[in-house]
Design an enzyme around this catalytic site. Structure first.
Site, PDB file in Angstrom:
ATOM      1  N   ARG A   4     -13.511  -5.613  -5.704  1.00 27.41           N
ATOM      2  CA  ARG A   4     -13.757  -6.647  -4.706  1.00 27.41           C
ATOM      3  C   ARG A   4     -14.196  -5.975  -3.400  1.00 27.41           C
ATOM      4  NH1 ARG A   4      -7.906  -8.973  -2.544  1.00 27.41           N
ATOM      5  NH2 ARG A   4      -6.822  -6.958  -2.314  1.00 27.41           N
ATOM      6  N   GLN A  40      -0.428  -0.048  -5.840  1.00 29.14           N
ATOM      7  CA  GLN A  40      -1.460  -0.529  -4.926  1.00 29.14           C
ATOM      8  C   GLN A  40      -2.002   0.633  -4.090  1.00 29.14           C
ATOM      9  OE1 GLN A  40      -0.426  -4.009  -2.640  1.00 29.14           O
ATOM     10  NE2 GLN A  40      -2.201  -3.831  -1.300  1.00 29.14           N
ATOM     11  N   ASP A  41      -3.336   0.738  -4.045  1.00 29.67           N
ATOM     12  CA  ASP A  41      -4.012   1.770  -3.237  1.00 29.67           C
ATOM     13  C   ASP A  41      -3.659   3.188  -3.692  1.00 29.67           C
ATOM     14  OD1 ASP A  41      -4.907  -0.414  -1.894  1.00 29.67           O
ATOM     15  OD2 ASP A  41      -4.228   0.207   0.086  1.00 29.67           O
ATOM     16  N   GLN A  65       0.838  -1.204   0.000  1.00 29.67           N
ATOM     17  CA  GLN A  65       0.000   0.000   0.000  1.00 29.67           C
ATOM     18  C   GLN A  65       0.874   1.256   0.000  1.00 29.67           C
ATOM     19  OE1 GLN A  65      -0.244  -2.549   2.162  1.00 29.67           O
ATOM     20  NE2 GLN A  65      -2.379  -3.152   2.473  1.00 29.67           N
ATOM     21  N   ASP A  78      -6.540  -2.780  -5.836  1.00 32.77           N
ATOM     22  CA  ASP A  78      -7.455  -1.926  -5.055  1.00 32.77           C
ATOM     23  C   ASP A  78      -7.153  -0.442  -5.260  1.00 32.77           C
ATOM     24  OD1 ASP A  78      -8.268  -4.395  -4.028  1.00 32.77           O
ATOM     25  OD2 ASP A  78      -7.035  -4.207  -2.232  1.00 32.77           O
TER      26      ASP A  78
END
Length: 581
Positions: A487, A397-398, A375, A419
Site C-alpha cells: 500500500r 509490524q515494520d 511498529q 507494512d
C-alpha cells in the site's frame, strides 16, 4: 510667514498626493515597458543573462517560483557567479544547506526550552537531529560530485576521470544523495505522527522541514534534467550489462576457485565477538565502536554463534564494516523496542545501519516486541551500497525499514505482518523468501509500504526472482487475514514485483489503499512475469498506477544493474547477484 488655513493645508495635501500618484503611475508604466524589452527580467538585481539561465534552470523543477526567488534574492556574490545550469544547482545546494542549519538550531531549541515533552517526543527530536546532520553531509557530498561531474563533462570524458568515477556514476550518486536528503526531512516529521499530542511539536517544525524538502526537490529536478540529457547522448556507446550476467548466480567469467573463496567469505577477520569472552569483544556494539572511522578497507567482524540481546547502531562514520555470523539460525541479534513503549519507528530498530558499504551474511536480525506493540523494527538501513546475504529479518509490524540510499538483499528471509518491508530506499530483493505471518485480529498484512514523496527520486522497492508466501501460523488461518502486496505510504509510492513466485496467500486485488483515495493517482505499482496462484492480475485493483509490465526494456530499468547501479559495486560484496532479468 503667514500660516496656511486648515482648508488650504488639505488642498495642498491632496495636490501633493495626486502628483505622487501620477509620478508613480508613469514610472510603473515605464518600468513595465522597459521590462518587456529586457527579456522579462523580473528582478533588476540580476543581469539579463543571469535571469535567463536561472529561469530556464528552474523551469524543470516542481517549485519553480521558490527555485527562482530563493536564488534571485541571494547576495550578489552568489548571483554574479551564475552563468550555467550547474551554477544554479550549486547555488540551490548552498542555500539549502543554510536552511538545514537553521532547522538544526530550531530542533535544539525545542529540546532545551520546551517543557513537558514526552519520551517519544524527545526521541523524535533526537531523530531529527540525526536526520538533519545526515542531510548536511548529503548536500556537501552532492556539491562535491556536482563540481567533479561538470569538470569531467567539460573534458568530454564519458568514461572515468582521475577519481575513477564515470559521468553515470556521478549522476547516480547525486540523485541518490538528494533523494536521501528529501527522505530525511520526511523522517523527522514522521516521528511526530504517532498520536495527536505529537502533532503540536510537528507543527512547530513543519514549515522549516517542508521548505528544505522543496529546496532539495528543486535541486534533484535540475540534477536529473542535466544528467539525463548527458546520459541520453552517451547511451549508444554503452554495452549491455546483461551480456555479462545472463543467469542468476555468480558471473559466468568467474573461476571456480574464486567462487569458492567468495562463498566462504573473507579470510581476514579483524575482530571476533563472543558473548562467553572467547573473542576480542563480548558485544557487537563494542566491536563496532572499536572499528576504524571512515575506513576505505573492509573491516570484518565475525560474530560467534549465540543470541545477542543488544541494540546495535552502525553510525555513518563507521564505513565498510561487515558482519559475518555462524549461520542464520545460530547467530541472532534481538531486541524489543517499539512504539507503544515510547520509541519512534525510526528509533525502534534492533540494528540500525548508516555507515556506507555495510555488508552482512549468515545471521538473524530480530525484534520480538510482537504484533500488539505496533511498529517495532528489526533492521533499519540508511547506508548507501549496503548488501545482505543469507540473513533472516524477523518481526511483525515494520520488520525491515529500507530507509534510504541503495541496498541489495539476496537469499534472505523477511517475515512480518503490517507494512513489513517499508521505507524509501532504492532497493532490490533477489532470490529471497518474503513471508507474511499471522497478525493481530482484524489486521491485514501489507508486504510493502514504499514511501517515495517526489517523482524525481530514484527510489522504490523491487522484488525480483523471490518467493512470496506465508509462515506456518498464517497458512492455517490465511482466509481470516488478507495479505496484500503493498500500500502507498507516501504520494509517489513505487513497488515492482517481477519474475517471482506468489502464493495464494496474496489477495486477488493485489494492492490495498492507505487511506481513502490518497496516492491512488500518483503511485506506481508494476508486476512482470510472476508465477503462482497469487500472480493472476485479472482481478487487480483498477488504479491508474497499477499495471502489468509487458515491455522488457521497461522491466530492465528495475534490475540491479540499472536501478541500484549494481555493476559498479555488487561484485565487491562477495555475494551472488544478477544484474539483469
Amino acid at each position: 510667514m503667514k500660516q496656511l488655513s486648515k482648508k488650504h493645508k488639505k488642498l495642498l495635501l491632496i495636490c501633493l498626493l495626486s502628483s505622487l500618484l501620477l509620478i508613480a503611475t508613469t514610472v510603473g508604466v515605464g518600468i513595465g515597458v522597459r521590462s518587456s524589452h529586457q527579456r522579462d527580467n523580473s528582478n533588476p538585481r540580476l543581469s539579463p543573462e543571469t535571469h535567463l539561465v536561472l529561469k530556464s534552470s528552474c523551469s524543470s523543477t516542481r517549485y519553480p517560483v521558490l527555485c527562482y526567488s530563493a536564488i534571485a534574492s541571494a547576495p550578489s556574490t552568489t548571483t554574479s557567479k551564475i552563468s550555467s545550469q550547474k551554477d544554479v544547482i550549486a547555488a540551490s545546494l548552498n542555500l539549502t544547506t543554510r536552511a538545514v542549519e537553521h532547522n538544526y538550531f530550531t530542533v535544539e531549541n525545542l529540546l532545551t526550552t520546551r517543557k513537558n515533552l514526552t519520551v517519544r517526543e524527545r526521541n523524535a527530536l533526537h531523530d531529527c537531529l540525526v536526520s538533519i546532520d545526515e542531510t548536511l553531509d548529503e548536500l556537501r557530498m552532492t556539491l562535491q560530485d556536482l563540481l567533479s561531474y561538470q569538470h569531467n563533462n567539460n573534458n568530454n570524458n564519458n568514461n572515468n576521470n582521475k577519481r575513477g568515477k564515470s559521468l553515470k556514476g556521478y549522476a547516480d550518486d547525486m540523485k541518490t544523495l538528494i533523494s536521501a536528503a528529501i527522505t530525511d526531512q520526511e523522517t523527522c516529521l514522521d516521528g511526530f505522527s504517532h498520536n495527536d499530542a505529537d502533532r503540536h511539536v510537528r507543527d512547530t517544525l513543519q514549515s522549516g522541514q517542508v521548505h528544505v524538502e522543496k529546496m532539495c526537490s528543486n535541486s534533484l529536478a535540475m540534477i536529473k534534467n542535466m544528467t539525463d540529457t548527458d546520459m541520453a547522448a552517451a547511451t549508444a556507446t554503452k554495452t549491455n550489462s546483461r551480456q555479462l550476467y545472463e543467469e542468476f548466480g555468480w558471473p559466468h567469467w568467474m573461476s571456480s576457485v574464486d567462487k569458492r573463496i567468495l562463498q566462504e567469505g573473507p579470510t581476514k577477520v579483524d575482530a571476533v565477538v563472543a558473548a562467553d569472552g572467547s573473542g576480542d569483544h563480548r558485544t557487537i556494539g563494542e566491536a563496532v565502536a572499536a572499528a576504524p572511522v571512515k575506513s576505505k578497507k573492509r573491516y570484518v567482524i565475525r560474530i560467534k554463534a549465540g543470541v545477542y540481546h543488544e541494540i546495535v547502531d552502525v553510525g555513518k562514520k563507521k564505513t565498510n564494516i561487515m558482519f559475518i555470523g555462524e549461520g542464520r539460525t545460530n547467530t541472532i541479534i534481538t531486541g524489543k523496542k517499539n512504539v507503544i513503549d515510547g520509541s519512534t519507528t525510526y528509533d525502534s530498530a534492533t540494528v540500525a545501519i548508516n555507515g556506507e558499504g555495510f555488508l552482512a551474511r549468515d545471521l538473524t536480525f530480530q525484534n520480538t516486541a510482537g504484533p500488539s506493540k505496533h511498529q517495532a523494527v528489526a533492521l533499519r538501513v540508511g547506508a548507501d551500497l549496503a548488501a545482505f546475504y543469507q540473513c533472516d529479518i524477523l518481526a511483525y509490524q515494520d520488520t525491515l525499514y529500507v530507509h534510504k540510499s541503495r541496498q541489495f538483499y539476496v537469499k534472505c528471509l523477511i517475515a512480518g505482518t503490517v507494512d513489513f518491508i517499508f521505507g524509501n530506499a532504492a532497493v532490490v530483493f533477489q532470490d529471497c523468501d518474503i513471508h507474511a505471518r499471522k497478525p493481530n485480529p482484524n489486521q491485514k498484512n501489507m508486504i510493502t509500504a514504499q514511501s517515495r514523496t517526489d517523482p524525481n527520486q530514484n527510489t522504490g522497492i523491487v522484488i525480483q526472482k523471490c518467493r512470496i508466501g506465508a509462515t506456518s501460523d498464517l497458512l492455517a488461518t490465511k482466509n481470516s487475514f488478507p495479505t496484500y502486496l503493498g500500500r502507498p505510504w507516501k504520494e509517489y509510492s513505487r513497488t515492482i514485483i517481477m519474475q517471482s513466485s506468489i502464493s495464494d496467500v496474496v489477495h486477488s486485488a493485489g494492492w490495498h489503499e492507505w487511506e481513502g483515495d490518497f496516492a491512488l493517482q500518483t503511485l506506481h505499482y508494476g508486476e512482470y512475469k510472476n508465477s503462482g496462484p497469487g500472480a493472476d492480475t485479472s482481478k487487480r485493483v483498477q488504479w491508474r498506477g497499477v499495471r502489468e509490465l509487458t515491455d522488457v526494456a521497461e522491466a530492465q530499468q528495475y534490475t540491479p544493474g540499472n536501478f541500484i547501479a549494481g555493476g559498479s559495486w555488487l561484485a565487491s560484496t562477495s555475494f551472488p547477484f544478477s544484474l539483469g532479468l
